[in-house]
Design a protein around this motif. Sequence first.
Motif, mmCIF file in Angstrom:
data_model
loop_
_atom_site.group_PDB
_atom_site.id
_atom_site.type_symbol
_atom_site.label_atom_id
_atom_site.label_comp_id
_atom_site.label_asym_id
_atom_site.label_seq_id
_atom_site.Cartn_x
_atom_site.Cartn_y
_atom_site.Cartn_z
ATOM 1 N N LYS A 145 -20.649 20.235 -0.753
ATOM 2 C CA LYS A 145 -21.491 20.156 -1.949
ATOM 3 C C LYS A 145 -22.122 18.775 -2.091
ATOM 4 C CE LYS A 145 -21.151 20.230 -6.995
ATOM 5 N NZ LYS A 145 -20.233 20.325 -8.149
ATOM 6 N N PHE A 150 -24.944 24.872 -7.460
ATOM 7 C CA PHE A 150 -24.231 24.472 -6.247
ATOM 8 C C PHE A 150 -22.988 25.325 -5.963
ATOM 9 C CE2 PHE A 150 -26.817 20.666 -6.813
ATOM 10 C CZ PHE A 150 -27.236 20.446 -5.505
ATOM 11 N N GLY A 153 -21.693 28.607 -2.873
ATOM 12 C CA GLY A 153 -22.657 27.614 -2.415
ATOM 13 C C GLY A 153 -23.792 28.199 -1.605
#
Length: 312
Positions: free
Chosen positions: A108, A143, A157
Amino acid sequence: MPKQIIDFNKGEDMSLEVIIKRSDFRLAKNGKNFLSLVFEDKSGQIPGKYWDASESDAEKFHVGTIVQLEGRRDLYQGKPQVNITRLGLLDSETVDMSQFVQTAPMKKADMENEFDDVFLQITNGSWNRIVRYLFKEYHDRFFTSAAAKSNHHDFQGGLAYHTLSMVRMAESISDQYPQINRALLIAGACLHDFGKIIELTGSLDIEYTFEGNMLGHITIVDEEIVKAAQELKISLESEDMILLRHMILSHHGLLEYGSPERPKILEAEVLHNIDMMDASINMITKAIDKTENGKFSERIFGLDNRAFYKHS
């Protein structure tokens, strides 16, 4: 390293730890109950049916449960399936949950840093402010969200990774064709699927929300762009805003695929094509990763139910 779902071939006995991604308690035609399950680990997913299941089994083997799966890998209607011989509960507190859940192949933090650089390429003030506003407003959800329920990038994600992949293609294509408005294409790539943060819910058992079912992600993100423009006091009547909204509203390409409009500018046509390309590559890759060399993959619903050959 212990074998994972992807490592087992047709006819091979399976014994491994997995997480239950989906669990549906159903009634068979013969009047017996069964659980329709989908198992997952970092390598992929495989469905299976747990026959003669009781209501207590349905309560025990719910979504998010870690189990010891034993059975045999087989094919059903050309698609991989496990014939379950035994399911055993495992204590989720004693295992690392992250090893069972599919996630984006990038961290991330790395994606966040790359997007910070991407925003600098959106040199049009209105588009830059809209993109930054929405990314800040929905940062965490963007995200962690998946990009789809089952077709492509259907993992934690997945939305951010799909978007970033498209941005990279947009950058390369803009380098190759200077007649393309680079800022507009990148802004469109950043926002094209942004509505999926509201259209879909959950990172394991991904489902459509009520808004998602009723409105769809294209309508949702267009509304978010309008609200952002109003908050930022950017004129919705300006050509800049009409062009940006057109990028989103036309990115599925055809009316029958959900686009209110077909692409009417070069950048919108390019956005539609790179979206199709990235989704197709992900779907085909998922299918052939589960296929032996020299064999055809399972049929891919999102690609006209075609099968693809895996060469060495």
